[in-house]
Write an enzyme that holds these catalytic residues in place. Sequence first.
Site, PDB file in Angstrom:
ATOM      1  CD  GLU A 157      10.660  13.029  11.360  1.00  0.00           C
ATOM      2  OE1 GLU A 157      11.411  12.335  11.379  1.00  0.00           O
ATOM      3  OE2 GLU A 157       9.170  11.746  11.997  1.00  0.00           O
ATOM      4  CD  GLU A 198      13.275   3.744   8.456  1.00  0.00           C
ATOM      5  OE1 GLU A 198      13.333   4.999   8.912  1.00  0.00           O
ATOM      6  OE2 GLU A 198      13.406   3.613   7.080  1.00  0.00           O
ATOM      7  CE  LYS A 207      -1.554   2.964   3.035  1.00  0.00           C
ATOM      8  NZ  LYS A 207      -1.383   3.834   1.761  1.00  0.00           N
ATOM      9  CB  CYS A 266      13.142   8.922   8.086  1.00  0.00           C
ATOM     10  SG  CYS A 266      13.875   7.373   7.381  1.00  0.00           S
TER      11      CYS A 266
END
Length: 493
Positions: free
Chosen positions: A387, A257, A183, A291
């Site tokens: 983040e 992750e 997906k 990331c």
Amino acid sequence: MGQFTHADLEIASAYDAYIDGERTPPAGGDYSDLIDPASEESFTRVASCTEADIDDAVRAARRAFAEWRETPPDERGRRIYEMGRVIREHVDELAALESLDQGKPLSQAQSDVESAACYFEYYAGFTDKLEGKSIPLGSDTLDFTIREPYGVSAQITPWNFPGNLFARGTAPALVGGNAVVVKPAPNTPLSTLRLAELCAEVGVPDGLINVVPGGGETGAALTGHEDVDTITFTGSVPTGQAIMRSAAESITPVTLELGGKNPAIVFPDADLEAATETISTAIFTNAGQVCSAADRALVHESVYDEFVERIVDLAEEYDLAPGAEDADMGPLASEDQFEKVTSYVDLGQREGATLAAGGGTPDRPGYYVEPTVFADVEPGMRIEQEEIFGPVLCVVPFADEAEALAIANDVEYGLVSGVFTRDVSRAGRLARRLEAGNVYVNDWFVDTQQTPFGGYKRSGIGREKGLEALESYVQTKNVAIALEDGGGNLPGA
């Protein structure tokens, strides 16, 4: 012949799912608009898959798995290697697709696609090397282990590197003997859909690779499906937590992750010119939507001012333009991401950090944010802790090694860290003490298909890439055969 660009693409009016080897309209008939982040305009529509589509995809994967697991390992390896070759033959097309719906410069997209081919080439060689071992229990027993696939692997991939991360998960899953249902992120599905079609050209069973576009409800239907055997997800911490809760109901193993808030620690003995150039690339590549970006620069107070001056000069040199123009930096990938990043730029100023460079949004269409540098950032500020996932660098001063280590580790994430120093002993000490799954020394983004990648703390569970990634796609069975009359053994003896 010139470079293949967006203008060379033949964009369909709508894109279906890819299930059981065919383009398949969504069961509910619903499609959503895809937005070009450089123009803010819709350029096509893509299927919004529902639970019924997930059922079809998982059933197709289950059928393909039954055939694929019985395919001799060396033959599987040849097929997977061929996938890499086919991808290389279509690098320009795939890069243009990804640059269009994600916004990144064409050259960056091309690098991502070439890396995707490398995953298939690298992992293909391990299909006939997933070996068990013999365990010596004595002359009356033959004991050995077998490495077996899980079955159907659900892959939930993000929007920042869609094609590359399709390959990062799909290649080792296939090597392990599994089938996959992917997906992709709802706003960047095009390269994934095309990759699935290309991989099917090498003669693998229909249904081995399925792609079901859609949003959060589609992902929840996939990760919660009772016939999914293992889950791999790359994305945000909250979504990762939701997937873990769903997987707990069926005891489905997960590889996650998640986010990062990654420190680049610069000591006074570092090559400051090289360090600033490396860190600018590490935060502004892909508009900071990485990331493992170096989004916190921790700089020794004796070289702090010079570092800030150098990094500001580099930030101000960046050209911003649509991906097709292949400038230094493209737009952010979506309106939602644009709103998030600009809200953090505002927050940083309210918190008292100094806006040393950028922070603006050019007066033109597209989700552009200038490369941004905050100086005078203090530990504990939200811009230093959370983040942002955009082209925003926080520069934090430190007085000594102990303080640098404390600041570096004082976040909830632990994905990557970096150390810039000429002192090998210092680099070694910090590499051991930094709470991160990857540590770079005097460089950044040096991990490859061969090196394990994953995080500590809230940055995830398990490892992608390298041989360690295969552990997410094979399970161990122990077989004990009595060579003489058995009986009389007690549990735990």
